[in-house]
Design a protein around this motif. Structure first.
Motif, PDB file in Angstrom:
ATOM      1  N   PHE A   1       0.835  -1.197   0.000  1.00 49.11           N
ATOM      2  CA  PHE A   1       0.000   0.000   0.000  1.00 49.11           C
ATOM      3  C   PHE A   1       0.878   1.259   0.000  1.00 49.11           C
ATOM      4  CE2 PHE A   1      -2.357   3.318   2.299  1.00 49.11           C
ATOM      5  CZ  PHE A   1      -3.432   3.460   1.435  1.00 49.11           C
ATOM      6  N   VAL A   2       1.856   1.280   0.866  1.00 52.60           N
ATOM      7  CA  VAL A   2       2.744   2.454   0.958  1.00 52.60           C
ATOM      8  C   VAL A   2       3.500   2.649  -0.359  1.00 52.60           C
ATOM      9  CG1 VAL A   2       4.775   3.399   2.146  1.00 52.60           C
ATOM     10  CG2 VAL A   2       2.967   2.311   3.468  1.00 52.60           C
ATOM     11  N   CYS A   3       4.083   1.564  -0.870  1.00 52.15           N
ATOM     12  CA  CYS A   3       4.870   1.656  -2.110  1.00 52.15           C
ATOM     13  C   CYS A   3       4.000   2.117  -3.276  1.00 52.15           C
ATOM     14  CB  CYS A   3       5.493   0.318  -2.458  1.00 52.15           C
ATOM     15  SG  CYS A   3       6.739  -0.185  -1.302  1.00 52.15           S
ATOM     16  N   PHE A   4       2.842   1.480  -3.427  1.00 48.45           N
ATOM     17  CA  PHE A   4       1.979   1.806  -4.563  1.00 48.45           C
ATOM     18  C   PHE A   4       1.415   3.222  -4.457  1.00 48.45           C
ATOM     19  CE2 PHE A   4       0.827  -2.913  -5.486  1.00 48.45           C
ATOM     20  CZ  PHE A   4       2.071  -3.072  -6.067  1.00 48.45           C
ATOM     21  N   THR A   5       1.125   3.651  -3.236  1.00 45.58           N
ATOM     22  CA  THR A   5       0.605   5.016  -3.066  1.00 45.58           C
ATOM     23  C   THR A   5       1.662   6.022  -3.490  1.00 45.58           C
ATOM     24  OG1 THR A   5      -0.656   4.209  -1.190  1.00 45.58           O
ATOM     25  CG2 THR A   5      -0.517   6.584  -1.416  1.00 45.58           C
ATOM     26  N   LEU A   6       2.884   5.793  -3.032  1.00 51.06           N
ATOM     27  CA  LEU A   6       3.967   6.729  -3.374  1.00 51.06           C
ATOM     28  C   LEU A   6       4.197   6.759  -4.885  1.00 51.06           C
ATOM     29  CD1 LEU A   6       6.597   5.994  -0.571  1.00 51.06           C
ATOM     30  CD2 LEU A   6       5.389   8.139  -0.956  1.00 51.06           C
ATOM     31  N   ILE A   7       4.253   5.580  -5.480  1.00 54.61           N
ATOM     32  CA  ILE A   7       4.503   5.516  -6.933  1.00 54.61           C
ATOM     33  C   ILE A   7       3.354   6.162  -7.693  1.00 54.61           C
ATOM     34  CG2 ILE A   7       4.904   3.979  -8.908  1.00 54.61           C
ATOM     35  CD1 ILE A   7       6.126   1.984  -6.867  1.00 54.61           C
ATOM     36  N   SER A   8       2.130   5.853  -7.281  1.00 53.63           N
ATOM     37  CA  SER A   8       0.950   6.412  -7.963  1.00 53.63           C
ATOM     38  C   SER A   8       0.974   7.935  -7.872  1.00 53.63           C
ATOM     39  CB  SER A   8      -0.338   5.905  -7.320  1.00 53.63           C
ATOM     40  OG  SER A   8      -0.358   4.522  -7.333  1.00 53.63           O
ATOM     41  N   TYR A   9       1.315   8.422  -6.693  1.00 51.51           N
ATOM     42  CA  TYR A   9       1.332   9.876  -6.484  1.00 51.51           C
ATOM     43  C   TYR A   9       2.317  10.531  -7.453  1.00 51.51           C
ATOM     44  CZ  TYR A   9       1.717  14.391  -4.170  1.00 51.51           C
ATOM     45  OH  TYR A   9       1.720  15.728  -3.907  1.00 51.51           O
ATOM     46  N   TYR A  10       3.503   9.943  -7.527  1.00 50.19           N
ATOM     47  CA  TYR A  10       4.524  10.541  -8.398  1.00 50.19           C
ATOM     48  C   TYR A  10       4.171  10.383  -9.874  1.00 50.19           C
ATOM     49  CZ  TYR A  10       7.558  11.559  -4.498  1.00 50.19           C
ATOM     50  OH  TYR A  10       8.074  12.096  -3.357  1.00 50.19           O
ATOM     51  N   VAL A  11       3.561   9.267 -10.210  1.00 54.77           N
ATOM     52  CA  VAL A  11       3.200   9.069 -11.619  1.00 54.77           C
ATOM     53  C   VAL A  11       2.087  10.035 -12.023  1.00 54.77           C
ATOM     54  CG1 VAL A  11       2.123   7.452 -13.239  1.00 54.77           C
ATOM     55  CG2 VAL A  11       3.966   6.686 -11.792  1.00 54.77           C
ATOM     56  N   PHE A  12       1.099  10.156 -11.157  1.00 57.21           N
ATOM     57  CA  PHE A  12      -0.038  11.018 -11.492  1.00 57.21           C
ATOM     58  C   PHE A  12       0.361  12.491 -11.574  1.00 57.21           C
ATOM     59  CE2 PHE A  12      -3.023   7.696  -9.609  1.00 57.21           C
ATOM     60  CZ  PHE A  12      -3.289   7.193 -10.868  1.00 57.21           C
ATOM     61  N   HIS A  13       1.308  12.856 -10.722  1.00 58.18           N
ATOM     62  CA  HIS A  13       1.588  14.294 -10.630  1.00 58.18           C
ATOM     63  C   HIS A  13       2.952  14.682 -11.186  1.00 58.18           C
ATOM     64  CE1 HIS A  13      -2.143  14.448  -8.616  1.00 58.18           C
ATOM     65  NE2 HIS A  13      -1.743  13.504  -7.797  1.00 58.18           N
ATOM     66  N   HIS A  14       3.465  13.823 -11.993  1.00 58.61           N
ATOM     67  CA  HIS A  14       4.697  14.117 -12.733  1.00 58.61           C
ATOM     68  C   HIS A  14       5.884  14.499 -11.871  1.00 58.61           C
ATOM     69  CE1 HIS A  14       3.957  13.801 -17.019  1.00 58.61           C
ATOM     70  NE2 HIS A  14       2.698  13.948 -16.672  1.00 58.61           N
ATOM     71  N   LYS A  15       5.804  14.197 -10.596  1.00 59.59           N
ATOM     72  CA  LYS A  15       6.971  14.485  -9.758  1.00 59.59           C
ATOM     73  C   LYS A  15       7.746  13.182  -9.661  1.00 59.59           C
ATOM     74  CE  LYS A  15       4.717  17.974  -6.946  1.00 59.59           C
ATOM     75  NZ  LYS A  15       4.121  18.234  -5.646  1.00 59.59           N
ATOM     76  N   LEU A  16       8.332  12.849 -10.716  1.00 60.71           N
ATOM     77  CA  LEU A  16       8.974  11.548 -10.748  1.00 60.71           C
ATOM     78  C   LEU A  16      10.251  11.536  -9.920  1.00 60.71           C
ATOM     79  CD1 LEU A  16       8.225  10.874 -14.440  1.00 60.71           C
ATOM     80  CD2 LEU A  16       7.260   9.677 -12.517  1.00 60.71           C
ATOM     81  N   LEU A  17      10.610  10.359  -9.540  1.00 57.40           N
ATOM     82  CA  LEU A  17      11.757  10.206  -8.654  1.00 57.40           C
ATOM     83  C   LEU A  17      13.066  10.686  -9.280  1.00 57.40           C
ATOM     84  CD1 LEU A  17      10.927   6.645  -7.396  1.00 57.40           C
ATOM     85  CD2 LEU A  17      10.715   8.739  -6.094  1.00 57.40           C
ATOM     86  N   GLN A  18      13.022  10.763 -10.587  1.00 59.38           N
ATOM     87  CA  GLN A  18      14.245  11.125 -11.320  1.00 59.38           C
ATOM     88  C   GLN A  18      14.907  12.386 -10.765  1.00 59.38           C
ATOM     89  OE1 GLN A  18      13.406  12.208 -15.297  1.00 59.38           O
ATOM     90  NE2 GLN A  18      15.547  12.530 -15.830  1.00 59.38           N
TER      91      GLN A  18
END
Lengths: 392, 270
Positions: free
Chosen positions: A308-325
Motif C-alpha cells: 500500500f505504501v509503495c503503490f501510493t507513493l509511486i501512484s502519487y509521483y506518476v499522477f503528478h509528474h513528480k517523478l523520482l528522477q
C-alpha cells in the motif's frame, strides 16, 4: 490531500489486481522469464536451506507390473506400478503403528489391476497419507481411481500456459485441494492447530492466515539431491524382508521411517520441465508443500501495508509528474543511478519493491505487469495532453 | 522499458505485416479454393494475403514464395477465426494445458519390456547370472618363490572397488558374491572390471594387470519381476514354454545363464 487520496485509491485497486493475479494460475509470458531467472539465481547461488524434516524418497520406476488396458479405441496390456509391492510397504508402515510423519504417494491409480483389493486393504490400515487425483481434460471430471477411500485423494495436476512448470495451483473450485495444500493442512506445525483453508476470491483463508491460490515453488530439493538420496521400492522391500525378529525390525523402522515424510513416485519417467531443468512430479509437489510450510507466498498484513505504501507513493509521483528522477539525480550524481532513473525509472523502482517484497515477505510481485500499468498511466496522460493541444 | 516495449510492438507488427504482404504463387490446387471475392484460384495465380483465401472441405492448395518457400493450406488451417485466436493465444500464452504430476508406471518406450528396468540400486542382491572363470596365467619367470594373489578392480558408478578373488584348480573365479557395490547410486548395469595379480616374492610386491572386460549385471528382483511378467503375458502357454522363453531372453540380455541358479531364483521345477 485529494491527490494523496486518489493515489491511495489507485494503490488499493492495484493491490486487489495483484491479489487476483497471484490467485490465478496464469503467468504472463514476460513474467515467466523473470521468475525463471529468479528461481535459477535462488536455487544455484543462494541454495535454499534444506528443511529439518526427514524425507525419504522411494523410487517406483523399477517396480513395474502389467495389467489389462481397455478403452473405446485401444485394448491390450499396459505397464503400471506394482501395487502388490506398494501394498506390502504400506502394510509394513501400518504394522509399526503409523509412526511416519506423512506419506506422499505420487503414483497414478487410474487403471485397474488384480492387486487393487490388496492395495485397498493395506491402505485401510495406513494413516497420514495422500494419493493423487487427476482431471480428465476432455470431460473436466476426475478420472476414476481404484482407491476406495476417495477422501485421501488430492489433485496432482498443474496447469501451464507455456511449456514449463512455474506455478502450482493449490485449490480448484470444482475439484478441491491439491496435494501440497492437503499436506500443509494435514501436517500440523508444532504447537499449532492444523489449518483448514477456505476458498475465496482473494486467496485461501484459514483464520487470520491467507495464502494465494497459486504459488511459485522454491526448489529445496533438486534432481541432484534426489539422485543422492533416492532408494528404490525393491530395495526397501528387500531390506525389510531380510530383517528378522521384531527388535531388529523396529530398530530399522525407527531409524529410517519413524517421523519422516515418505515421498513415493517414479523419478525416472515422470519428469517435468522446470526453470532448473527436468524434475520428477513428486519433487514438484513436495517442493510446493515445503514452500508453503516455510511461509513463502503468504499474505500478511505487513506485506499488504508495504504494498500500500509503495503503490501510493509511486501512484502519487506518476499522477503528478513528480517523478523520482529529479530528486534522486540531484541527491546522487552517480552515473548508474542517473541512468536507471532516467531510462527505466518505473521499472527500477518497481523492481526494488519486488525484491524487497521477495526478501522480506516471500512473495514474488509482478513487476513487469505493474510497470506496464504505470507506463499506460503515464502514456495515457501524454495522449490526452497531445489531443488537448491539437484540438484546442 | 519503453524501448523494449516499442521494439516488441514493432517486431510483432513487422512479422504480421510481412506475413500478409508476401507474394505467393499457386503451384497446385485440388478442390475448391477461392479468394475473398469468391473467385476460384488456379495454378499460376498469385496470392497477396494467404489469410484471405478460403479452402473448402477436402481441398488442398500449394503455394510458393521465393523467400519462405512452399506452404500447403487445407480447410483446417485457413479458418480465419481459429488462426487469429490461435495467434492471440500464442502471443499471450492464454491457452492452458493440464499436465499430470503422477506416473502410472509406464514409460516412454511404450512396450512393457521397455518399462522393466534393471534396479541397479539393489547391490546386496546384485546378480551375476553365472560365475566367471579365467585360466590362471602361467608364471613367466618360472620362479616358484613368487606367489600370486588375484584381485579384481570394479568401477562401480565412479567408485573403485577392489576385491581379492579365489583361484581354484588353475582357474581364477569371480563369483556373484564378489560383485557387491554398496553405493545406492549404482546405475550402470555394465561394470568395467580389471583383473590383476599381486605378485609377492623375496624382492617385494608387484602388481600385474591381466586384462579388463565388461560384465552385464542384473538383480534377482528384476529376474523375478521379468519372469512374473512373462507369465502374465503368456497366460495361454505352458510353464515349460514360459521358462524356455525366459531363459532365451536372459541369454540375449546377459549371456548364458546358469540353469540351476535361474530355476532356484524363480522357483521353477520341470
Amino acid at each position: 490531500m485529494r491527490k494523496w487520496l486518489f493515489a491511495s485509491l489507485n494503490a488499493v485497486c492495484l493491490i486487489l489486481l495483484q491479489m487476483l493475479y497471484l490467485n490465478s494460475n496464469w503467468v504472463a509470458p514476460v513474467e515467466e522469464d523473470i521468475v525463471e531467472l529468479l528461481t535459477k539465481i535462488e536455487t544455484y547461488f543462494f541454495h535454499p536451506s534444506k528443511p529439518a524434516d526427514k524425507i525419504i524418497f522411494i523410487n517406483t520406476a523399477y517396480s513395474a507390473a502389467i495389467t489389462n488396458y481397455n478403452d473405446s479405441e485401444n485394448s491390450g496390456t499396459i505397464s503400471i506400478t506394482d501395487r502388490q509391492k506398494l501394498a506390502a510397504f504400506f502394510s509394513y508402515l501400518a504394522d509399526h503403528n503409523n509412526q511416519h510423519q506423512y506419506v506422499l504417494c505420487d503414483v497414478r491409480f487410474t487403471d485397474s489391476s488384480a492387486s487393487d483389493s490388496i492395495l485397498n486393504s493395506s491402505l485401510s490400515r495406513l494413516t497420514k497419507y495422500v494419493l493423487p487425483k487427476h482431471i480428465d481434460t476432455a470431460t473436466k471430471r476426475p478420472l476414476i481411481s481404484v482407491i476406495r477411500d476417495t477422501q485421501r485423494l488430492a489433485l496432482a495436476d498443474y496447469v501451464t500456459y507455456g511449456s514449463n512448470f512455474s506455478k502450482m495451483m493449490l485449490y480448484e473450485k470444482d475439484h478441491g485441494a491439491s496435494i501440497p495444500l492437503r499436506m500443509f493442512q494435514d501436517i500440523p506445525e508444532t504447537n499449532k492447530k492444523p489449518y483448514t483453508f477456505h476458498y475465496s476470491w482473494f486467496g485461501l483463508v484459514s483464520g487470520l492466515h491467507s495464502i494465494p491460490n497459486s504459488i511459485f515453488p522454491r526448489f529445496y530439493y533438486t534432481g541432484e539431491d534426489l539422485h543422492k538420496h533416492q532408494v528404490s521400492l525393491n530395495n526397501v522391500l528387500n531390506m525389510i524382508g531380510q530383517i528378522k525378529g521384531k527388535e531388529a525390525s523396529d530398530q530399522l523402522y525407527n531409524s529410517i521411517f519413524k517421523g519422516s515424510i515418505i515421498a513415493i513416485g517414479n523419478f525416472n519417467d515422470d519428469i517435468q520441465p522446470t526453470a532448473i531443468g527436468y524434475l520428477p512430479g513428486t519433487l514438484l509437489l513436495l517442493n510446493s508443500y515445503l514452500t508453503l510450510k516455510h511461509k513463502y507466498d503468504v499474505f500478511s498484513i505487513w506485506y499488504l501495508l508495504f504494498l500500500f505504501v509503495c503503490f501510493t507513493l509511486i501512484s502519487y509521483y506518476v499522477f503528478h509528474h513528480k517523478l523520482l528522477q529529479a530528486r534522486f539525480t540531484s541527491v546522487n550524481n552517480h552515473r548508474i543511478i542517473q541512468y536507471c532513473f532516467k531510462k527505466d525509472r518505473l521499472f527500477f523502482v518497481l523492481m526494488l519493491v519486488s525484491i524487497t517484497g521477495d526478501l522480506c515477505f516471500g512473495i514474488r510481485s509482478t513487476i513487469l505487469l505493474l510497470t506496464l500499468y504505470f507506463l499506460f498511466l503515464e502514456h495515457g496522460k501524454n495522449i490526452f495532453h497531445f489531443i488537448k493541444n491539437f484540438f484546442v | 522499458m519503453r524501448i523494449i516495449l516499442f521494439f516488441s510492438i514493432v517486431l510483432t507488427a513487422t512479422t504480421l505485416n510481412a506475413q500478409t504482404k508476401a507474394v505467393y504463387y499457386v503451384t497446385s490446387v485440388i478442390g475448391n479454393v477461392t479468394r475473398s471475392d469468391k473467385h476460384a484460384l488456379a495454378i499460376g495465380d498469385t496470392v497477396m494475403d494467404v489469410n484471405k483465401i478460403t479452402v473448402y472441405d477436402n481441398a488442398v492448395i500449394n503455394l510458393f514464395n521465393a523467400d519462405s518457400g512452399s506452404m500447403q493450406l487445407h480447410s483446417k488451417n485457413t479458418s480465419h477465426s481459429e488462426s487469429l485466436l490461435t495467434e492471440l493465444c500464442d502471443l499471450f500464452k492464454a491457452k492452458s494445458s493440464r499436465i499430470s504430476l503422477s506416473s502410472r508406471g509406464d514409460c516412454d518406450g511404450g512396450t512393457f519390456d521397455d518399462c522393466l528396468k534393471i534396479d541397479t540400486s539393489i547391490n546386496a542382491n546384485l546378480l551375476m547370472i553365472d560365475s566367471l572363470l579365467f585360466p590362471q596365467p602361467i608364471n613367466s619367470n618360472n620362479n616358484t618363490q613368487t606367489t600370486s594373489t588375484f584381485f579384481l578392480q570394479w568401477k562401480c558408478n565412479g567408485k573403485i572397488i577392489n576385491k581379492i578373488v579365489a583361484c581354484n584348480n588353475g582357474h581364477i573365479c569371480i563369483k556373484p558374491c564378489d560383485l557387491v557395490c554398496d553405493s545406492i547410486n549404482y546405475n550402470n548395469s555394465y561394470g568395467d572390471i580389471t583383473l590383476g595379480a599381486i605378485k609377492s616374492s623375496q624382492q617385494g610386491k608387484g602388481y600385474e594387470k591381466l586384462g579388463s572386460f565388461q560384465i552385464c549385471c542384473t538383480t534377482t528382483a528384476f529376474i523375478n519381476q521379468y519372469y512374473l511378467s512373462l507369465q502374465q503375458l503368456m497366460k495361454d502357454k505352458s510353464a515349460k514354454e514360459i521358462f524356455s522363453r525366459f531363459y532365451t531372453e536372459l541369454y540375449v540380455f546377459y549371456g548364458r545363464p546358469d540353469l540351476c541358479n535361474l530355476k532356484n531364483i524363480v522357483h521353477y521345477t520341470d
